[in-house]
Design a protein around this motif. Structure first.
Motif, short mmCIF file in Angstrom:
data_model
loop_
_atom_site.label_atom_id
_atom_site.label_comp_id
_atom_site.label_asym_id
_atom_site.label_seq_id
_atom_site.Cartn_x
_atom_site.Cartn_y
_atom_site.Cartn_z
N ARG A 1 2.35 7.33 5.55
CA ARG A 1 1.57 7.63 6.75
C ARG A 1 2.35 7.37 8.01
O ARG A 1 3.09 6.40 8.08
CB ARG A 1 0.36 6.72 6.80
N HIS B 1 -1.76 -5.19 3.26
CA HIS B 1 -2.88 -4.89 2.37
C HIS B 1 -2.33 -4.12 1.18
O HIS B 1 -1.17 -3.74 1.17
CB HIS B 1 -3.96 -4.07 3.10
N CYS C 1 0.86 -1.18 0.00
CA CYS C 1 0.00 0.00 0.00
C CYS C 1 0.89 1.23 0.00
O CYS C 1 1.54 1.54 1.00
CB CYS C 1 -0.93 0.02 1.21
N CYS D 1 0.02 4.01 2.61
CA CYS D 1 0.47 3.75 3.98
C CYS D 1 1.96 4.00 4.15
O CYS D 1 2.40 4.31 5.25
CB CYS D 1 0.14 2.31 4.39
ZN LIG Z 1 -2.77 1.38 3.40
#
Ligand SMILES: [Zn+2]
Ligand SMILES: CC(C)(COP(=O)(O)OP(=O)(O)OC[C@H]1O[C@@H](n2cnc3c(N)ncnc32)[C@H](O)[C@@H]1OP(=O)(O)O)[C@@H](O)C(=O)NCCC(=O)NCCS
Length: 246
Positions: A75, A83, A69, A72
């Protein structure tokens, strides 16, 4: 570059396909409550393994995936469980895929070495898209959509959505990347990226609409500078190999 595409239906689900899923995929499939969701998931993942195995010249069981991802990665508090975009591994490493399912449609895109993103959306004319419009569209896109005759407006909206999601799936951001960060051409004009307002925007990108039949809109995107050719491949042939083997 050439992106190969397979269209399938949840009706293609069969017990023989279940053997193709690994333990994690089987568990995930079990977690869907609706049989239609289970079938869409099963067909998509079986198709992906069969196509990758054929391309890599290995057994479907040897194909593995890692999940990435991109949203992410940027983040401070990424979701803990794996995921995101499936990246083929093992003998299929170096191939790129994208999976999408909606309503009666399952779509798989596959390319060599070029990240691709595919998205199919069932046009839902009764869905209240008003709130989604602000979340998904840029002001110019909204103005273009307002000019579309009312009976085609839902199709226009899902056309925008499919294109934007295909782009964000190609980069691996998913919709967390922000559907409104990217601006595309009018929903009934040839698909093109007009602007992309994000430090994560790719340098080179190609976008095209796909014919998904009445009541659906679909698009595929590829992160490459050159033209994007799409080739529809024979799904019955691929799933049929499983029926005889399995
Ligand atoms: Zn994510
Ligand atoms: C995942 C997402 C791309 C799926 O879109 P959708 O229209 O609901 O479903 P589609 O059928 O078109 O696509 C689903 C497929 O996209 C793929 N996918 C998931 N995340 C992806 C990503 N970041 N980039 C590219 N592909 C992704 C998976 O293969 C998935 O198939 P699977 O569920 O069968 O394994 C989209 O809903 C999304 O980005 N959600 C993120 C929201 C979220 O959960 N955020 C928290 C983590 S950042």
């Amino acid at each position: 570059m050439t992106c190969r595409l397979w269209w399938a239906s949840p009706d293609d689900a069969s017990p023989a396909l279940l053997d193709l899923l690994d333990a994690g995929e089987r568990e995930r499939r079990e977690r869907f409550r609706a049989p239609a969701d289970r079938d869409r998931y099963l067909v998509a993942h079986a198709l992906a393994r069969l196509a990758l195995a054929r391309e890599a010249g290995c057994a479907p069981e040897q194909v593995t995936f890692t999940l990435h991802c991109r949203a992410c990665r940027r983040r401070p508090d990424p979701r803990p469980e794996p995921h995101g975009k499936p990246r083929p591994a093992g003998p299929a490493a170096g191939l790129e895929i994208s999976i999408s399912h909606s309503g009666d449609r399952v779509l798989l895109a596959l390319a060599h070495g070029t990240p691709v993103g595919a998205d199919v959306e069932k046009v839902a004319p009764d869905r209240d898209t008003e709130g989604l419009v602000d979340y998904c569209l840029r002001p110019r896109e909204r103005r273009d959509l307002d000019r579309v005759p009312a009976p085609q407006r839902a199709e226009g909206f899902f056309g925008y959505w499919a294109r934007k999601e295909a782009l964000l799936k190609a980069t691996g951001d998913g919709i967390s990347g922000g559907l409104a960060t990217v601006g595309v051409s009018g929903p009934f004009d040839p698909a093109a990226v007009v602007e992309w307002d994000s430090p994560a925007a790719p340098e080179d990108v190609r976008l095209t609409d796909l014919d998904a039949g009445p009541g659906y809109r679909a698009a595929v995107a590829a992160l490459c500078p050159g033209p994007l050719d799409t080739r529809i491949c024979d799904t019955a042939d691929l799933l049929g190999t499983r029926r005889t083997v399995g």
